[in-house]
Motif scaffolding. Structure first.
Motif, PDB file in Angstrom:
ATOM      1  N   LEU A  15       0.831  -1.201   0.000  1.00 19.07           N
ATOM      2  CA  LEU A  15       0.000   0.000   0.000  1.00 19.07           C
ATOM      3  C   LEU A  15       0.870   1.256   0.000  1.00 19.07           C
ATOM      4  CD1 LEU A  15      -2.906   1.210   0.279  1.00 19.07           C
ATOM      5  CD2 LEU A  15      -2.521   1.160   2.760  1.00 19.07           C
ATOM      6  N   LEU A  16       1.923   1.271   0.826  1.00 18.30           N
ATOM      7  CA  LEU A  16       2.805   2.439   0.881  1.00 18.30           C
ATOM      8  C   LEU A  16       3.506   2.687  -0.447  1.00 18.30           C
ATOM      9  CD1 LEU A  16       4.468   1.964   4.394  1.00 18.30           C
ATOM     10  CD2 LEU A  16       2.721   3.634   3.760  1.00 18.30           C
ATOM     11  N   ALA A  17       3.714   1.624  -1.227  1.00 14.46           N
ATOM     12  CA  ALA A  17       4.433   1.771  -2.494  1.00 14.46           C
ATOM     13  C   ALA A  17       3.546   2.335  -3.601  1.00 14.46           C
ATOM     14  CB  ALA A  17       5.002   0.416  -2.924  1.00 14.46           C
ATOM     15  N   LEU A  18       2.236   2.395  -3.371  1.00 14.00           N
ATOM     16  CA  LEU A  18       1.325   2.912  -4.393  1.00 14.00           C
ATOM     17  C   LEU A  18       1.254   4.438  -4.322  1.00 14.00           C
ATOM     18  CD1 LEU A  18      -1.656   0.396  -4.074  1.00 14.00           C
ATOM     19  CD2 LEU A  18       0.350   0.259  -5.563  1.00 14.00           C
ATOM     20  N   GLU A 142      11.784   8.854  -4.214  1.00 18.72           N
ATOM     21  CA  GLU A 142      10.373   9.105  -3.909  1.00 18.72           C
ATOM     22  C   GLU A 142       9.710   7.849  -3.344  1.00 18.72           C
ATOM     23  OE1 GLU A 142       6.167  10.294  -6.125  1.00 18.72           O
ATOM     24  OE2 GLU A 142       8.042  10.249  -7.268  1.00 18.72           O
ATOM     25  N   LEU A 143       9.909   6.709  -4.012  1.00 15.33           N
ATOM     26  CA  LEU A 143       9.312   5.457  -3.537  1.00 15.33           C
ATOM     27  C   LEU A 143       9.874   5.073  -2.174  1.00 15.33           C
ATOM     28  CD1 LEU A 143       7.706   2.837  -3.783  1.00 15.33           C
ATOM     29  CD2 LEU A 143       9.582   1.899  -5.155  1.00 15.33           C
ATOM     30  N   LEU A 144      11.181   5.151  -2.012  1.00 13.82           N
ATOM     31  CA  LEU A 144      11.798   4.773  -0.742  1.00 13.82           C
ATOM     32  C   LEU A 144      11.346   5.699   0.381  1.00 13.82           C
ATOM     33  CD1 LEU A 144      15.391   3.979  -2.061  1.00 13.82           C
ATOM     34  CD2 LEU A 144      13.629   2.340  -1.366  1.00 13.82           C
ATOM     35  N   GLY A 145      11.087   6.968   0.047  1.00 17.80           N
ATOM     36  CA  GLY A 145      10.576   7.890   1.048  1.00 17.80           C
ATOM     37  C   GLY A 145       9.177   7.499   1.508  1.00 17.80           C
ATOM     38  N   ARG A 146       8.311   7.108   0.547  1.00 18.24           N
ATOM     39  CA  ARG A 146       6.958   6.679   0.920  1.00 18.24           C
ATOM     40  C   ARG A 146       6.999   5.440   1.813  1.00 18.24           C
ATOM     41  NH1 ARG A 146       5.361   7.463  -4.511  1.00 18.24           N
ATOM     42  NH2 ARG A 146       5.031   5.239  -4.822  1.00 18.24           N
ATOM     43  N   LEU A 147       8.002   4.598   1.586  1.00 19.42           N
ATOM     44  CA  LEU A 147       8.144   3.393   2.406  1.00 19.42           C
ATOM     45  C   LEU A 147       8.772   3.687   3.767  1.00 19.42           C
ATOM     46  CD1 LEU A 147       9.386   0.834  -0.286  1.00 19.42           C
ATOM     47  CD2 LEU A 147       7.113   1.011   0.720  1.00 19.42           C
ATOM     48  N   ARG A 148       9.133   4.982   3.981  1.00 18.22           N
ATOM     49  CA  ARG A 148       9.733   5.417   5.247  1.00 18.22           C
ATOM     50  C   ARG A 148      11.076   4.729   5.500  1.00 18.22           C
ATOM     51  NH1 ARG A 148       3.863   4.649   8.017  1.00 18.22           N
ATOM     52  NH2 ARG A 148       2.809   6.072   6.610  1.00 18.22           N
ATOM     53  N   VAL A 149      11.814   4.523   4.442  1.00 17.43           N
ATOM     54  CA  VAL A 149      13.169   3.981   4.559  1.00 17.43           C
ATOM     55  C   VAL A 149      14.057   5.064   5.161  1.00 17.43           C
ATOM     56  CG1 VAL A 149      15.188   3.248   3.223  1.00 17.43           C
ATOM     57  CG2 VAL A 149      12.915   2.353   2.660  1.00 17.43           C
ATOM     58  N   PRO A 150      14.865   4.745   6.158  1.00 17.31           N
ATOM     59  CA  PRO A 150      15.777   5.745   6.734  1.00 17.31           C
ATOM     60  C   PRO A 150      16.662   6.377   5.665  1.00 17.31           C
ATOM     61  CG  PRO A 150      15.721   3.773   8.093  1.00 17.31           C
ATOM     62  CD  PRO A 150      14.952   3.442   6.849  1.00 17.31           C
TER      63      PRO A 150
END
Length: 699
Positions: A15-18, A142-150
């Protein structure tokens, strides 16, 4: 009828990746499932490849789900063209399924071919970016940010183009798995192995995606759920027993919530709860889970190791204690033997000295600390009458008298040095609490993993509970790796669990093959044989035992197995652990693995970094309470029977052997998916023997 919505981590990470713009639309569609999840074309359809697996249409996106009696489990969400990939053979009947094992385990354990003769030709060019290996999406910022990757992990992940790149990236294992779950198509067999979380209101999914909600609560299965509130209004303390992986610690966390709710209902507006567990690593882990479970009510819970609390109590009353290094104690015991004032005439004194000669210093120290001190015996007569549960070496009256005189001498020596042992510190804390000099009583006390606590500590914790009916204890005697046994009622008159003892049977951590192999190995080392049939949530492959002739062979085998098993299970090396019998051996193995380009770090029990992107090397004892997908036990080449005396009474050796088999059992049951035990090829011993071919993959 409304259906309860639950979900798997795969769903929330996808869901976060969408794109955020599609989140509200998907939430609106999921509301339909809470009302009626049954298929109704074209919005809700059964998947042809599956039994009881369905998809929900939401524009260009599809939500995968399954459902049962009163519940709907969200499994994944992706674009229409991607969501149907890798469905496999779905035999789904509930939110659980069997584990896929490591299919070529034997290949991983087979010695590698010798390297070819060196040549000066260029290595063949290979294209690692095959269609099968390419990641389906670009890992951009952008995608990694939505996934809350450090932020510190984004550079390493942004360069990943293939699955191999992702598996090799030097990032914490939790981050790798988050990205892996978000960008790969759902293998529903794997998804259904994941823990299930309570979604609550569907709007909470949107709050989570937007960052307002940090996480969700774990959903307990019916067996576990029963014990959360079971006997919560009883007339005395409650005990829940269960083997490794049955969820005792999780139940203890939920019991904390139930206890706070009970106290609030009784008019206690700001309850004080003490939650104790065995290691510092478990304190940190428990604190995180309780914060998620309780929210602001977590401020009412004090989470400590029992020994940390003991030390603080004594320090407040007596000043900072000087706790003697355990390595110094055997030498002080030998000195105490020479300084002991034995009873009677010369012949009687000689007999007492001979009685002590059959005991090693280590056993004599254990007798003094775990029987006399830990049970707070103050006179010789008390010691002569005390049952010595768990102690194999029989001691008659004369031998016990001799031991008591050594105890007195050791007490004088420690007093002169102004030092204490941990057992004496615990006894002092119990004394302070009884006298009213300890901290104020707590409204409730939760004691997790009580089997290795000395009687003095348990007495102290009972004394800190405002009422016996607000005391909740979990324990598994077969995971006791220190000291000797005791009966609960010998500890304290309030520890009577009659009618309030529950038993958990289902292992949710290890596969059936690992669990049954570990129990078959334990055999004579078991303390508590309840006779109940064990149950397992997962299946896999047989754990393996392999013998090696040298340290070189051992490290080569470990490197090959850890690399291969992690890739077969689509995990990074951070999912692997090597458990060694000592710190020295653990440090050596970690260094040797790193030299073979297998990143490994030795981690003492007081400084575990479970999210580090490397193989964790720990001692067997410090691994207690932890779990890892892939586990190996190694480091027995120099000393195949650590902790077992080479000399001494045969009964003393038997007692030590049984204790060390329990330690090995604890190590084996840390494994979730794959387990390897490495033994010396040229040394036969009782500790590393007894592997039944029905349960173990033997070379």
């Amino acid at each position: 009828m409304r259906f309860e919505i639950v979900h798997k981590p795969k769903f929330t990470t996808q869901l976060l990746a969408l794109p955020p713009r599609v989140w509200p639309q998907i939430m609106e569609k999921i509301q339909l499932l809470a009302e009626d999840p049954s298929p109704h074309a074209p919005v809700k359809k059964r998947l042809h490849a599956a039994k009881n697996a369905y998809r929900l249409r939401s524009g260009d996106y599809r939500v995968l789900y399954t459902y049962g009696d009163g519940w709907v489990a969200l499994l994944g969400v992706d674009k229409r063209d991607d969501v149907y990939d890798n469905l496999g053979n779905l035999l789904v009947e509930a939110p659980s399924a069997t584990v896929k094992g490591v299919p070529d385990l034997d290949d991983l354990l087979r010695p590698a071919d010798p390297p070819p003769a060196a040549t000066f030709t260029s290595p063949p060019q290979t294209d690692s970016e095959t269609d099968d290996d390419l990641l389906p999406v670009q890992l951009d910022a952008e995608l990694l940010g939505r996934l809350r990757v450090p932020e510190e992990c984004i550079p390493a992940l942004s360069t990943c183009r293939t699955l191999t790149d992702l598996l090799d990236a030097r990032v914490p294992e939790s981050v790798r798995m988050l990205v892996f779950e978000a960008v790969t198509a759902p293998d529903l067999d794997r998804v259904l192995q994941q823990p299930t979380y309570v979604t609550g209101d569907v709007s909470d999914l949107l709050k989570f995606a937007e960052g307002e909600l940090l996480g969700f609560l774990l959903k307990l299965n019916p067996e576990q759920e029963k014990f959360v509130t079971w006997a919560v209004r009883g007339s005395g303390p409650t005990l829940v027993k269960g083997g490794p992986g049955t969820g005792k610690s999780t139940i203890a966390l939920y019991r904390t919530k139930a206890l706070i709710e009970r106290l609030r209902a009784e008019g206690v507006s700001a309850p004080r709860i003490l939650f104790t567990t065995y290691t510092n690593a478990l304190v940190s882990f428990s604190r995180q889970l309780l914060t998620r479970l309780l929210g602001s009510d977590a401020a009412h819970v004090e989470i400590r190791t029992a020994d940390g609390l003991v030390r603080e109590i004594v320090e407040r009353a007596d000043g900072r204690p000087d706790i003697i290094d355990h390595q110094q104690l055997p030498g002080l015991v030998q000195r105490a033997v020479t300084e002991a004032r034995f009873d009677g005439n010369a012949l009687q004194r000689r007999a007492q000295g001979l009685a002590l000669e059959r005991l090693t210093p280590g056993y004599l120290l254990e007798e003094i600390e775990t029987v006399i001190v830990a049970r707070e015996l103050t006179t010789l007569d008390e010691y002569l009458e005390t049952p010595r549960a768990g102690r194999e070496v029989g001691l008659n009256g004369g031998a016990r008298t001799a031991v008591w005189r050594v105890h007195e001498a050791l007490t004088r020596i420690l007093a002169a040095r102004r030092q204490v042992t941990w057992s004496r510190l615990r006894a002092r804390a119990a004394e302070l609490i009884r006298s009213g000099a300890g901290p104020a009583a707590y409204d409730g006390v939760i004691v997790d993993e009580a089997q290795d606590l000395e009687p003095t500590v348990l007495r102290a914790l009972v004394g800190l509970s405002r009422s016996p009916d607000r005391l909740f204890v979990t324990a598994d005697a077969n995971q006791s790796i220190y000291g000797s046994g005791f009966r609960w009622t010998d500890v304290h008159e309030d520890l009577r669990f009659r009618g309030r003892t529950g038993l958990l049977r289902t292992n949710h951590r290890s596969t059936e093959e690992i669990g049954e192999a570990a129990h078959a190995y334990l055999a004579g080392g078991a303390i508590d044989e309840d006779g109940e049939r064990r149950e397992y949530a997962e299946r896999g492959v047989l754990p393996a035992v392999r013998a090696v002739a040298s340290a070189y062979d051992q490290i080569q085998l470990l490197a090959r197995y850890l690399r291969g098993a992690s890739r077969e299970l689509r995990l990074g090396l951070g999912a692997c652990a090597v458990l060694a019998p000592s710190r020295e051996m653990g440090r050596a193995i970690a260094g040797e693995l790193s030299q073979l380009d297998v990143p490994a770090t030795f981690m003492p029990g007081d400084s575990l970094e479970l999210d580090a992107p490397c193989v964790k090397v720990l001692t067997l004892k410090s691994a207690k309470g932890l779990e890892f997908p892939i586990v190996t036990l190694a480091g027995f080449l120099d000393d195949p029977e650590p902790g077992v005396p080479r000399r001494g009474d045969s009964e003393e050796r038997l007692e030590a052997l049984r204790r060390e088999r329990r330690t090995m059992f604890v190590g084996m049951t840390r494994a979730m998916r794959a387990l390897l035990l490495v033994t010396p090829a040229d040394k036969r011993c009782e500790l590393l023997d007894g592997f039944d071919a029905r349960y173990w993959n033997l070379a």
